[in-house]
Scaffold this motif. Structure first.
Motif, PDB file in Angstrom:
ATOM      1  N   SER A   4      -6.754   8.834  -5.088  1.00  0.00           N
ATOM      2  CA  SER A   4      -6.178   9.747  -4.108  1.00  0.00           C
ATOM      3  C   SER A   4      -5.071  10.584  -4.743  1.00  0.00           C
ATOM      4  O   SER A   4      -4.992  11.801  -4.555  1.00  0.00           O
ATOM      5  CB  SER A   4      -5.633   8.933  -2.931  1.00  0.00           C
ATOM      6  OG  SER A   4      -4.845   9.719  -2.088  1.00  0.00           O
ATOM      7  N   LYS A   5      -4.239   9.900  -5.519  1.00  0.00           N
ATOM      8  CA  LYS A   5      -3.113  10.587  -6.159  1.00  0.00           C
ATOM      9  C   LYS A   5      -3.620  11.570  -7.220  1.00  0.00           C
ATOM     10  O   LYS A   5      -3.186  12.713  -7.296  1.00  0.00           O
ATOM     11  CB  LYS A   5      -2.195   9.540  -6.795  1.00  0.00           C
ATOM     12  CG  LYS A   5      -0.879  10.082  -7.288  1.00  0.00           C
ATOM     13  CD  LYS A   5       0.045  10.405  -6.136  1.00  0.00           C
ATOM     14  CE  LYS A   5       1.323  11.074  -6.600  1.00  0.00           C
ATOM     15  NZ  LYS A   5       2.096  11.622  -5.490  1.00  0.00           N
TER      16      LYS A   5
ATOM     17  N   MET B 274      -7.603   4.393   4.946  1.00  0.00           N
ATOM     18  CA  MET B 274      -7.557   2.976   4.587  1.00  0.00           C
ATOM     19  C   MET B 274      -7.772   2.105   5.825  1.00  0.00           C
ATOM     20  O   MET B 274      -7.166   2.347   6.865  1.00  0.00           O
ATOM     21  CB  MET B 274      -6.171   2.710   3.970  1.00  0.00           C
ATOM     22  CG  MET B 274      -5.815   1.277   3.753  1.00  0.00           C
ATOM     23  SD  MET B 274      -6.544   0.638   2.239  1.00  0.00           S
ATOM     24  CE  MET B 274      -6.343  -1.114   2.574  1.00  0.00           C
TER      25      MET B 274
ATOM     26  N   ILE C 128      -7.763  -1.263  -3.227  1.00  0.00           N
ATOM     27  CA  ILE C 128      -6.623  -0.491  -2.692  1.00  0.00           C
ATOM     28  C   ILE C 128      -5.958   0.274  -3.839  1.00  0.00           C
ATOM     29  O   ILE C 128      -5.707   1.473  -3.749  1.00  0.00           O
ATOM     30  CB  ILE C 128      -5.580  -1.417  -2.027  1.00  0.00           C
ATOM     31  CG1 ILE C 128      -6.204  -2.251  -0.913  1.00  0.00           C
ATOM     32  CG2 ILE C 128      -4.418  -0.583  -1.484  1.00  0.00           C
ATOM     33  CD1 ILE C 128      -5.242  -3.275  -0.302  1.00  0.00           C
ATOM     34  N   LYS C 129      -5.705  -0.453  -4.926  1.00  0.00           N
ATOM     35  CA  LYS C 129      -5.004   0.161  -6.057  1.00  0.00           C
ATOM     36  C   LYS C 129      -5.878   1.228  -6.723  1.00  0.00           C
ATOM     37  O   LYS C 129      -5.406   2.298  -7.098  1.00  0.00           O
ATOM     38  CB  LYS C 129      -4.620  -0.907  -7.082  1.00  0.00           C
ATOM     39  CG  LYS C 129      -3.784  -2.038  -6.550  1.00  0.00           C
ATOM     40  CD  LYS C 129      -2.464  -1.586  -5.952  1.00  0.00           C
ATOM     41  CE  LYS C 129      -1.542  -0.968  -6.957  1.00  0.00           C
ATOM     42  NZ  LYS C 129      -0.297  -0.499  -6.322  1.00  0.00           N
TER      43      LYS C 129
ATOM     44  N   TYR D 200       0.824  -1.216   0.000  1.00  0.00           N
ATOM     45  CA  TYR D 200       0.000   0.000   0.000  1.00  0.00           C
ATOM     46  C   TYR D 200       0.858   1.265   0.000  1.00  0.00           C
ATOM     47  O   TYR D 200       1.744   1.431   0.830  1.00  0.00           O
ATOM     48  CB  TYR D 200      -0.909  -0.025   1.231  1.00  0.00           C
ATOM     49  CG  TYR D 200      -1.721   1.226   1.453  1.00  0.00           C
ATOM     50  CD1 TYR D 200      -2.490   1.769   0.426  1.00  0.00           C
ATOM     51  CD2 TYR D 200      -1.751   1.862   2.694  1.00  0.00           C
ATOM     52  CE1 TYR D 200      -3.251   2.912   0.634  1.00  0.00           C
ATOM     53  CE2 TYR D 200      -2.516   3.000   2.917  1.00  0.00           C
ATOM     54  CZ  TYR D 200      -3.263   3.521   1.868  1.00  0.00           C
ATOM     55  OH  TYR D 200      -4.016   4.653   2.073  1.00  0.00           O
ATOM     56  N   ASP D 201       0.578   2.143  -0.931  1.00  0.00           N
ATOM     57  CA  ASP D 201       1.319   3.391  -1.024  1.00  0.00           C
ATOM     58  C   ASP D 201       0.501   4.455  -1.750  1.00  0.00           C
ATOM     59  O   ASP D 201       0.564   4.585  -2.970  1.00  0.00           O
ATOM     60  CB  ASP D 201       2.653   3.182  -1.759  1.00  0.00           C
ATOM     61  CG  ASP D 201       3.405   4.496  -1.934  1.00  0.00           C
ATOM     62  OD1 ASP D 201       3.136   5.441  -1.165  1.00  0.00           O
ATOM     63  OD2 ASP D 201       4.238   4.572  -2.848  1.00  0.00           O
ATOM     64  N   PRO D 202      -0.289   5.239  -0.992  1.00  0.00           N
ATOM     65  CA  PRO D 202      -1.100   6.276  -1.656  1.00  0.00           C
ATOM     66  C   PRO D 202      -0.256   7.382  -2.293  1.00  0.00           C
ATOM     67  O   PRO D 202      -0.748   8.128  -3.111  1.00  0.00           O
ATOM     68  CB  PRO D 202      -1.986   6.813  -0.521  1.00  0.00           C
ATOM     69  CG  PRO D 202      -1.281   6.465   0.740  1.00  0.00           C
ATOM     70  CD  PRO D 202      -0.476   5.226   0.463  1.00  0.00           C
ATOM     71  N   GLU D 203       1.015   7.446  -1.916  1.00  0.00           N
ATOM     72  CA  GLU D 203       1.877   8.465  -2.532  1.00  0.00           C
ATOM     73  C   GLU D 203       2.437   8.004  -3.869  1.00  0.00           C
ATOM     74  O   GLU D 203       3.002   8.791  -4.622  1.00  0.00           O
ATOM     75  CB  GLU D 203       3.037   8.813  -1.588  1.00  0.00           C
ATOM     76  CG  GLU D 203       2.589   9.498  -0.311  1.00  0.00           C
ATOM     77  CD  GLU D 203       3.730   9.644   0.677  1.00  0.00           C
ATOM     78  OE1 GLU D 203       4.845   9.992   0.262  1.00  0.00           O
ATOM     79  OE2 GLU D 203       3.498   9.391   1.875  1.00  0.00           O
ATOM     80  N   LYS D 204       2.289   6.721  -4.155  1.00  0.00           N
ATOM     81  CA  LYS D 204       2.741   6.131  -5.426  1.00  0.00           C
ATOM     82  C   LYS D 204       4.230   6.435  -5.672  1.00  0.00           C
ATOM     83  O   LYS D 204       4.613   6.970  -6.720  1.00  0.00           O
ATOM     84  CB  LYS D 204       1.884   6.627  -6.597  1.00  0.00           C
ATOM     85  CG  LYS D 204       0.377   6.487  -6.413  1.00  0.00           C
ATOM     86  CD  LYS D 204      -0.110   5.083  -6.263  1.00  0.00           C
ATOM     87  CE  LYS D 204      -0.210   4.286  -7.516  1.00  0.00           C
ATOM     88  NZ  LYS D 204      -0.909   2.983  -7.303  1.00  0.00           N
TER      89      LYS D 204
ATOM     90  N   TYR E  18      -8.262   3.015  -5.346  1.00  0.00           N
ATOM     91  CA  TYR E  18      -8.375   4.207  -4.501  1.00  0.00           C
ATOM     92  C   TYR E  18      -7.031   4.942  -4.358  1.00  0.00           C
ATOM     93  O   TYR E  18      -7.008   6.165  -4.249  1.00  0.00           O
ATOM     94  CB  TYR E  18      -8.989   3.831  -3.135  1.00  0.00           C
ATOM     95  CG  TYR E  18     -10.505   3.808  -3.181  1.00  0.00           C
ATOM     96  CD1 TYR E  18     -11.186   3.049  -4.128  1.00  0.00           C
ATOM     97  CD2 TYR E  18     -11.274   4.570  -2.308  1.00  0.00           C
ATOM     98  CE1 TYR E  18     -12.572   3.036  -4.189  1.00  0.00           C
ATOM     99  CE2 TYR E  18     -12.665   4.568  -2.359  1.00  0.00           C
ATOM    100  CZ  TYR E  18     -13.316   3.799  -3.306  1.00  0.00           C
ATOM    101  OH  TYR E  18     -14.682   3.797  -3.362  1.00  0.00           O
ATOM    102  N   GLU E  19      -5.941   4.192  -4.349  1.00  0.00           N
ATOM    103  CA  GLU E  19      -4.617   4.850  -4.356  1.00  0.00           C
ATOM    104  C   GLU E  19      -4.548   5.816  -5.539  1.00  0.00           C
ATOM    105  O   GLU E  19      -4.118   6.963  -5.414  1.00  0.00           O
ATOM    106  CB  GLU E  19      -3.500   3.805  -4.568  1.00  0.00           C
ATOM    107  CG  GLU E  19      -2.938   3.159  -3.337  1.00  0.00           C
ATOM    108  CD  GLU E  19      -1.812   2.170  -3.684  1.00  0.00           C
ATOM    109  OE1 GLU E  19      -1.461   2.016  -4.874  1.00  0.00           O
ATOM    110  OE2 GLU E  19      -1.295   1.532  -2.757  1.00  0.00           O
ATOM    111  N   ASN E  20      -4.978   5.321  -6.698  1.00  0.00           N
ATOM    112  CA  ASN E  20      -4.878   6.132  -7.911  1.00  0.00           C
ATOM    113  C   ASN E  20      -5.826   7.332  -7.856  1.00  0.00           C
ATOM    114  O   ASN E  20      -5.481   8.419  -8.320  1.00  0.00           O
ATOM    115  CB  ASN E  20      -5.145   5.269  -9.148  1.00  0.00           C
ATOM    116  CG  ASN E  20      -3.996   4.301  -9.413  1.00  0.00           C
ATOM    117  OD1 ASN E  20      -3.094   4.166  -8.596  1.00  0.00           O
ATOM    118  ND2 ASN E  20      -4.017   3.634 -10.542  1.00  0.00           N
TER     119      ASN E  20
ATOM    120  N   MET F  49      -6.602   9.706   1.617  1.00  0.00           N
ATOM    121  CA  MET F  49      -7.153   8.352   1.549  1.00  0.00           C
ATOM    122  C   MET F  49      -7.119   7.757   2.950  1.00  0.00           C
ATOM    123  O   MET F  49      -6.068   7.731   3.590  1.00  0.00           O
ATOM    124  CB  MET F  49      -6.310   7.511   0.585  1.00  0.00           C
ATOM    125  CG  MET F  49      -6.693   6.047   0.547  1.00  0.00           C
ATOM    126  SD  MET F  49      -5.991   5.257  -0.921  1.00  0.00           S
ATOM    127  CE  MET F  49      -6.394   3.530  -0.632  1.00  0.00           C
TER     128      MET F  49
END
Lengths: 373, 409
Positions: B134-135, B143, B127-128, A298-302, B130-132, B141
């Motif tokens: 959020s970015k 979680m 997860i993926k 998990y990494d919302p900062e990508k 919502y990650e995208n 986000m």
């Protein structure tokens, strides 16, 4: 000191004969072997139990019996792992460890348990909220379950000291591989993509101290030679780039692998397990908190795309090959962001979809990509 | 619920359901217009902590159902695929990521979010996805990770981990809301949520009667409420009305199923929203009523006690995080309780967490119940994943075996 070619030949031989390696270990030591499913497994615990951790990253096989358990849109590496379990290829394994890192892995562990009851299946979950302390504690508990299961398989207690020692041994291997990829990047005349892959991959089928020593031996031999950055330098990103014919095509068309961001390769050894700060199990769990740059964490900062851009700079990379494992959803979600990041920096990228073998047009596309570079 | 309805005695559950759904989206828009933050939540996120902070929110998955059922999904899916999202990915995700670019749909428009709340107790793809989001949108986000559980029951380590995450998420949401959590209010929302889950289960329990009072496809309509408004007091009125309607029909031996209910099946998986009408009609034509389903049951979260620990325990057991034995036992028990003659499994191209164990689950459940099953290929939102001809053939096959079984008694 052996000649580099002799060392490379050994790596190529080992990387091409994983089953023989397992058999040899069992015959020579009387120890047991534990298969480690992709992508990340605390193999230190297997080693600490005196057993042989074996990386299970698929292989070239037709899919027949696995079709009774999984539909066709399953990634090929896990299809192959299940097939090998069902058809007896893994018969020398005494257990397998399955990390529940993606939806397919969650289910595959269960399918394996039902389909291959003769091999003990040990499943656990990595926390996704890994940056908070509760995540580290949870993983420590999960590793505790893995440890208990491994103790049952090995018939021995895994001591705190054995785990601490294993961490040192595995960190040593990570360090040797980090050095190797740097040295390899400066000797692409010798270290072709196929050889580079074999050196790293063979670590999944060797006792860790032996692998470390051999990797260091090769790095030493290469370091004594003049730098030669032959070829147009590319970075490979994805889960894995295991297809030998694709790797050969890359070098055939004048490309060299200067760096990688593959789960099977560099992502395994970018970060060490801390050697201080708490007990061995806690520190082992802490690695997952430190870890960065993988679609499965998990990494919302990508941050992965930024890490790729940093490596492009560091290794003087001219283009990126995105090795997309077909049906790998975590990687597929990262792709649009990586594509945009590369485009914004004017870095050419080649999207290659693989399902064990490179796509039909691979040769033509790699040739065209090389011409662009 | 922000506005309370006084229910007219003649009012049907379906009317109230419709009103509440309209209000649900209107509220979100009004909040947005007032400059208040609006969130997007995954379907099984512990909404109680968002509701208790008086934050407004909508559900992209629910939005996707509506857009797909009204045949508008291809437009948004195309946009996402144009950005590089693979056709392999969940169609809800592609639809929503495409929608995020446009911000408007003819079938149903939802406001773009100011924060997003993701819980992977339904799958890891969220997860993926919502990650995208959020970015891309530059928004926070929140979680909650419900780890996969290979054991039969979740262990205490899972409960502890989830409880600590709930505390952490409350801290994050307090910042979004600009106020501290009122724990009395949270207990109240949890109590309502518990009651709603019970009322929902009660309404659904009548479907075991022969004939089942409901055409099972209507489950999917009511499900919107248990997904979107588990923590809202007004939802209970709908479930109570629905239970009353089912009770009355059962007493009279009547059913809303059109035609004779010759066979009863369990439906496994999400609806094929773009072909909801076709799939429903095909079953009706064959006298098959879907009177049991694993999907709606997945949303009936219950708590032992009204604490964060209780909430953690409730969510730790989410269906999609469970092992194969649990799935087989659950389906077998459901089919036996609901007196099903067979099972119909949706091999939903969007949903790997459901698909990758489906063959094993279907086989194990059939062995345990002695009932036949059919698996058909489909997709929850991408019309390219479904074939009418294959669906019809699979239904014919299943019906044939169920008929044989009936003959043999």
């Amino acid at each position: 000191m052996r000649h580099y070619q002799e060392i490379i030949d050994s790596f190529m031989d080992i990387a091409g004969n994983p089953l023989r390696q397992v058999k040899d270990f069992k015959e020579h030591t009387g120890g047991k072997a534990v298969g480690c499913f992709p992508e990340y497994v605390p193999a230190e615990l297997v080693y600490a139990a005196g057993m042989f951790p074996v990386g299970l990253w698929g292989g070239d096989t037709g899919i027949s019996r696995a079709k009774e358990y999984i539909p066709a849109f399953c990634c090929y590496v896990l299809q192959a792992d299940l097939e090998f379990g069902l058809n007896g290829t893994y018969k020398d394994l005494d257990a397998v460890i399955v990390p529940s890192l993606c939806d397919t892995l969650k289910c595959l562990g269960q399918d394996f348990k039902v389909g291959v009851p003769e091999i003990r299946m040990i499943q656990f979950a990595y926390p996704q909220m890994r940056k908070i302390e509760a995540g580290v504690k949870f993983l420590e508990s999960e590793y505790g379950r893995v440890r208990a299961a491994l103790e049952e398989v090995s018939g021995t207690k895994i001591t705190e000291k054995a785990i601490s020692d294993a961490i040192i041994v595995f960190n040593g291997n990570r360090k040797a591989l980090r050095r190797f990829v740097d040295v390899a990047s400066e000797h692409t005349d010798i270290i072709t993509p196929v050889i580079r892959h074999a050196v790293i991959k063979s670590g999944y089928f060797m006792e860790k101290p032996k692998h470390t020593a051999m990797v260091d031996e090769l790095s030493d031999a290469l370091s004594a030679l003049p730098v030669n950055k032959k070829g147009k330098r590319v970075l490979l990103t994805g889960i894995m780039a295991d297809d030998e014919s694709m790797l050969r095509t890359i070098s055939d068309y004048g490309l060299s692998v200067a760096a990688d961001d593959l789960a099977q390769e560099t992502r395994q050894f970018r970060f060490d397990v801390p050697t201080k700060g708490g007990g061995a199990m806690y520190r082992l769990a802490k690695w997952w908190q430190i870890f960065e740059g993988c679609s499965l964490a998990y990494d919302p900062e990508k941050k992965r795309k930024d890490m790729i851009l940093a490596d492009i700079e560091k290794y003087d990379v001219k283009g990126v090959i995105i090795c997309m494992m077909k049906f790998c959803d975590p990687e597929e979600y990262d792709y649009p962001l990586i594509k945009d990041a590369l485009e914004s920096k004017g870095i050419p990228a080649l999207y290659m979809e693989t399902d064990g073998r490179a796509e039909a047009q691979a040769q033509t596309r790699i040739q065209a990509f090389s011409e662009i570079l | 619920m922000k506005g309370e309805y006084t229910l007219n005695e003649d009012k049907k559950s379906s009317d109230v359901l419709g009103m509440l759904q309209i209000e649900h989206y209107q509220n979100a828009f009004e909040k947005k217009m007032d400059g208040k933050p609006v969130g997007w939540l995954t379907s099984l996120f512990p909404q109680e902590i968002v509701e208790a902070l008086d934050l407004d929110y909508v559900y992209p998955e629910n939005h996707c159902c509506a857009v797909a059922a009204r045949k508008e999904s291809p437009k948004f899916i195309d946009i996402a695929e144009g950005e590089g999202y693979s056709v392999d990915l969940c169609a809800y995700a592609r639809l929503n990521l495409g929608y995020t670019e446009e911000g408007y749909a003819e079938s149903l428009t939802i406001p773009l979010p100011d924060f997003i709340c993701c819980c992977n107790n339904i799958c890891n793809e969220v997860i993926k996805w919502y990650e995208n989001l959020s970015k891309k949108l530059g928004i926070p986000m929140i979680m909650i990770d419900i780890p996969y559980n290979d054991m039969y029951y979740p262990d205490q380590a899972r409960v502890d981990y989830i409880r600590d995450q709930l505390e952490y998420a409350i801290g994050q949401l307090e910042k979004v809301a600009g106020r501290k959590m009122d724990y009395d209010r949270l207990r109240e929302v949890m109590r309502i949520s518990n009651e709603n889950s019970k009322a929902w289960s009660e309404a659904m329990s009548y479907l075991k009667n022969k004939p089942s009072p409901m055409n099972g496809f209507n489950l999917f309509n009511y499900m919107a409420l248990i997904v979107c408004a588990r923590g809202k007091a007004s939802s209970k009125e709908v479930f109570d009305l629905l239970a009353e309607e089912h009770k009355q029909l059962s007493i009279e031996g009547k059913t809303k199923f059109k035609g004779e209910e010759e066979y009863r099946v369990m439906w496994d998986g999400i609806a094929v929203w773009p072909f909801l009408g076709f799939t429903a009609k095909t079953l009706i034509k064959n006298g098959i009523n879907m009177n049991a389903s694993t999907y709606p049951d997945a949303f009936a979260i219950q708590y032992d006690n009204l604490t964060l620990e209780g909430m953690a325990k409730g969510y730790a057991g989410s269906a999609n995080t469970r092992c194969i034995e649990y799935h087989i036992d659950g389906r077998s028990g459901l089919m036996q309780k609901m007196k099903c003659d067979g099972a119909l499994y949706h091999m939903n191209r969007s949903c790997k967490v459901w698909d990758m164990m489906q063959y094993t689950i279907a086989k194990g459940t059939s062995e345990k119940t002695g009932k036949p099953y059919a698996i058909f290929d489909g997709d929850q939102a991408d019309p390219r994943g479904f074939s009418e001809a294959q669906f019809s053939t699979r239904i014919d096959g299943l019906k044939e075996v169920m008929a044989e079984n009936k003959k043999e008694g």
